[in-house]
Write a protein that holds these residues in place. Structure first.
Motif, short mmCIF file in Angstrom:
data_model
loop_
_atom_site.label_atom_id
_atom_site.label_comp_id
_atom_site.label_asym_id
_atom_site.label_seq_id
_atom_site.Cartn_x
_atom_site.Cartn_y
_atom_site.Cartn_z
N ILE A 186 -69.19 24.41 35.24
CA ILE A 186 -70.41 24.14 35.91
C ILE A 186 -71.09 22.79 34.94
CG2 ILE A 186 -73.26 24.51 35.93
CD1 ILE A 186 -72.22 27.68 36.10
N LEU A 187 -70.87 22.63 33.82
CA LEU A 187 -71.71 21.16 33.25
C LEU A 187 -71.49 20.11 33.42
CD1 LEU A 187 -72.55 22.59 29.68
CD2 LEU A 187 -74.35 22.43 31.48
N PRO A 220 -81.13 18.68 32.72
CA PRO A 220 -80.66 17.85 30.81
C PRO A 220 -81.60 18.58 30.37
CG PRO A 220 -82.35 16.14 32.68
CD PRO A 220 -82.31 17.31 33.26
N LYS A 221 -82.35 19.68 30.72
CA LYS A 221 -83.05 19.93 29.98
C LYS A 221 -81.61 21.56 29.67
CE LYS A 221 -88.33 19.92 30.30
NZ LYS A 221 -89.40 20.77 30.50
N LEU A 222 -81.29 22.58 30.95
CA LEU A 222 -80.11 22.93 30.43
C LEU A 222 -78.79 22.65 30.23
CD1 LEU A 222 -78.51 25.41 32.00
CD2 LEU A 222 -77.82 24.41 34.11
N VAL A 223 -78.56 21.26 30.01
CA VAL A 223 -77.15 20.40 29.18
C VAL A 223 -77.66 20.11 28.23
CG1 VAL A 223 -76.02 18.66 29.11
CG2 VAL A 223 -76.30 19.05 31.42
N VAL A 224 -79.02 20.39 27.63
CA VAL A 224 -79.33 20.16 26.05
C VAL A 224 -78.76 21.64 25.67
CG1 VAL A 224 -80.32 19.89 23.83
CG2 VAL A 224 -80.31 18.45 25.81
N ARG A 225 -79.51 23.37 26.21
CA ARG A 225 -79.52 24.20 25.86
C ARG A 225 -78.41 25.01 25.76
NH1 ARG A 225 -81.40 29.60 26.62
NH2 ARG A 225 -79.30 30.86 25.79
N SER A 226 -77.07 24.53 26.76
CA SER A 226 -75.37 24.63 26.65
C SER A 226 -75.29 23.89 25.56
CB SER A 226 -75.58 24.65 28.35
OG SER A 226 -75.30 25.29 29.03
N MET A 227 -75.68 23.04 25.12
CA MET A 227 -75.09 22.25 23.93
C MET A 227 -75.05 22.97 22.94
SD MET A 227 -71.97 20.61 24.63
CE MET A 227 -71.93 21.41 26.03
N HIS A 228 -76.47 23.31 22.76
CA HIS A 228 -76.76 24.04 21.38
C HIS A 228 -76.06 25.46 21.19
CE1 HIS A 228 -80.30 21.89 19.63
NE2 HIS A 228 -80.78 21.50 20.48
N ASP A 229 -75.76 26.41 22.55
CA ASP A 229 -74.87 27.80 22.60
C ASP A 229 -73.64 26.93 22.12
OD1 ASP A 229 -76.95 29.17 23.28
OD2 ASP A 229 -76.23 28.45 25.25
N VAL A 230 -73.27 25.89 22.64
CA VAL A 230 -72.01 25.54 21.44
C VAL A 230 -71.62 24.79 20.16
CG1 VAL A 230 -70.16 23.45 21.89
CG2 VAL A 230 -70.39 25.01 24.80
N LEU A 267 -65.14 35.64 23.33
CA LEU A 267 -66.95 35.04 23.80
C LEU A 267 -67.30 36.08 24.50
CD1 LEU A 267 -67.39 32.07 23.93
CD2 LEU A 267 -65.72 31.20 25.35
N TRP A 268 -66.21 35.95 25.67
CA TRP A 268 -67.15 37.36 26.75
C TRP A 268 -68.33 38.12 25.80
CZ3 TRP A 268 -68.43 41.91 28.75
CH2 TRP A 268 -68.83 42.32 29.46
N ILE A 269 -67.70 38.84 24.75
CA ILE A 269 -68.46 39.71 24.10
C ILE A 269 -69.87 38.78 22.91
CG2 ILE A 269 -68.36 41.34 22.37
CD1 ILE A 269 -65.73 42.40 23.38
N GLY A 270 -69.45 38.06 22.72
CA GLY A 270 -69.93 37.18 21.52
C GLY A 270 -70.94 36.27 22.16
N SER A 271 -71.13 35.70 22.80
CA SER A 271 -72.32 35.45 24.03
C SER A 271 -73.07 36.33 24.56
CB SER A 271 -71.42 35.10 25.63
OG SER A 271 -71.37 35.85 26.07
N VAL A 309 -75.41 29.77 31.98
CA VAL A 309 -73.51 29.22 32.23
C VAL A 309 -73.17 28.64 30.83
CG1 VAL A 309 -73.70 26.47 32.52
CG2 VAL A 309 -75.40 27.91 33.83
N SER A 310 -73.84 28.25 29.95
CA SER A 310 -72.62 29.11 28.92
C SER A 310 -72.20 29.35 28.89
CB SER A 310 -73.67 28.75 27.23
OG SER A 310 -74.50 27.53 26.68
N ARG A 311 -72.14 31.20 29.02
CA ARG A 311 -71.22 31.80 28.73
C ARG A 311 -69.51 31.17 29.67
NH1 ARG A 311 -74.14 35.71 30.55
NH2 ARG A 311 -75.01 35.85 27.92
N HIS A 312 -70.55 31.14 31.20
CA HIS A 312 -69.67 30.83 32.61
C HIS A 312 -68.55 29.67 31.90
CE1 HIS A 312 -68.20 27.85 35.72
NE2 HIS A 312 -67.93 29.44 36.19
N ASP A 313 -68.97 29.00 31.51
CA ASP A 313 -68.29 27.26 31.35
C ASP A 313 -67.28 27.54 29.47
OD1 ASP A 313 -69.25 26.53 33.09
OD2 ASP A 313 -70.51 24.52 32.08
N GLY A 314 -67.85 28.41 28.81
CA GLY A 314 -66.95 28.63 27.77
C GLY A 314 -66.51 29.88 27.77
N ILE A 315 -65.94 30.50 29.17
CA ILE A 315 -64.29 31.54 29.30
C ILE A 315 -63.75 31.03 30.26
CG2 ILE A 315 -63.92 33.25 31.18
CD1 ILE A 315 -66.82 34.74 29.81
#
Length: 232
Positions: free
Chosen positions: A16-17, A24-34, A173-177, A185-191
């Motif tokens: 998604i990213l 932009p807030k979603l992008v930055v939030r997801s990068m903090h998850d990364v 990753l799925w469990i850890g997320s 979005v971070s969970r989806h993109d991470g997988i």
């Protein structure tokens, strides 16, 4: 045989990213998850381990370009480790997302918003050029271009740190997320990122095709794989 069974087929998938026009807030939030995933799931430590040899052999000052820097967490850790070794590190970040270039600015000496496939720097501009978890975003043709660009602007070392594809990594990753309260979005993109990841032979072959070098590829803990080479 067991290793083959645990390694899923590599897919392109859809992150998604990678889309244009996101909040932009979603992008930055997801990068903090990364960034948190890098901390707890080995991404940062894998990249730093590949940089160790460079830090040990460097002089008093080292310049590092982090391509696809996100929020700059990996090079921030590299700077801290180098400082303990008495090496002064200047870090420069590049990201195609303006909001991430802005978000990473406090962690770098300078930041540029630019294209990783056409780096806006002259040849041999930086001592070390790092690509941490960005290679998997490209198809094979663009991946070759990306590696060639990193090779072009590096003086002494190119470092690649990537996800090592495995069903166990997907499950972990799925469990850890959920435990780390990732955004969906971070969970989806991470997988998807794990499914886009590389085995050691795949990464070696890609570097060979791109720059004509046969690099040493290392499997790191927590399903990471890294490599590095000295530019010709």
């Amino acid at each position: 045989m067991i290793s083959s069974f645990l390694t899923p087929a590599r897919i392109r998938g859809h992150e998604i990213l990678d889309e244009d026009g996101l909040d932009p807030k979603l992008v930055v939030r997801s990068m903090h998850d990364v960034s948190r995933a890098n901390k707890f799931f080995g991404g940062a430590s894998a990249a730093i381990a590949e940089l160790d040899g460079v830090l040990a052999k460097s002089g008093s000052t080292l310049t590092i370009l982090d391509v696809g820097t996100g929020i700059g967490d990996v090079t921030e850790r590299a700077r801290k480790k180098a400082r303990k070794a008495g090496v002064s590190v200047l870090t420069f970040g590049l990201d195609s997302a303006e909001e991430l270039a802005i978000a990473s600015r406090p962690r770098h000496d300078a930041v540029v918003c630019g294209d990783a496939l056409s780096l806006p720097f002259p040849d041999r501009s930086f001592d070390v050029v790092l690509g941490s978890q960005i290679l998997h975003h490209f198809d094979d043709r663009c991946a070759v271009t990306f590696l060639c660009e990193l090779n072009r602007v590096a003086r002494t070392r190119v470092v690649i740190s990537e996800l090592r594809r495995s069903w166990l990594a997907v499950i972990g990753l799925w469990i850890g997320s959920f435990l780390l309260r990732f955004h969906p979005v971070s969970r989806h993109d991470g997988i998807v990122s794990v499914r886009r990841g590389f085995t050691a032979p795949e990464l070696e072959d890609l570097v060979q095709r791109a720059v004509g070098r046969t690099p040493k590829v290392t499997n790191r803990p927590l399903f990471r794989v890294t490599t590095g080479w000295t530019p010709a």
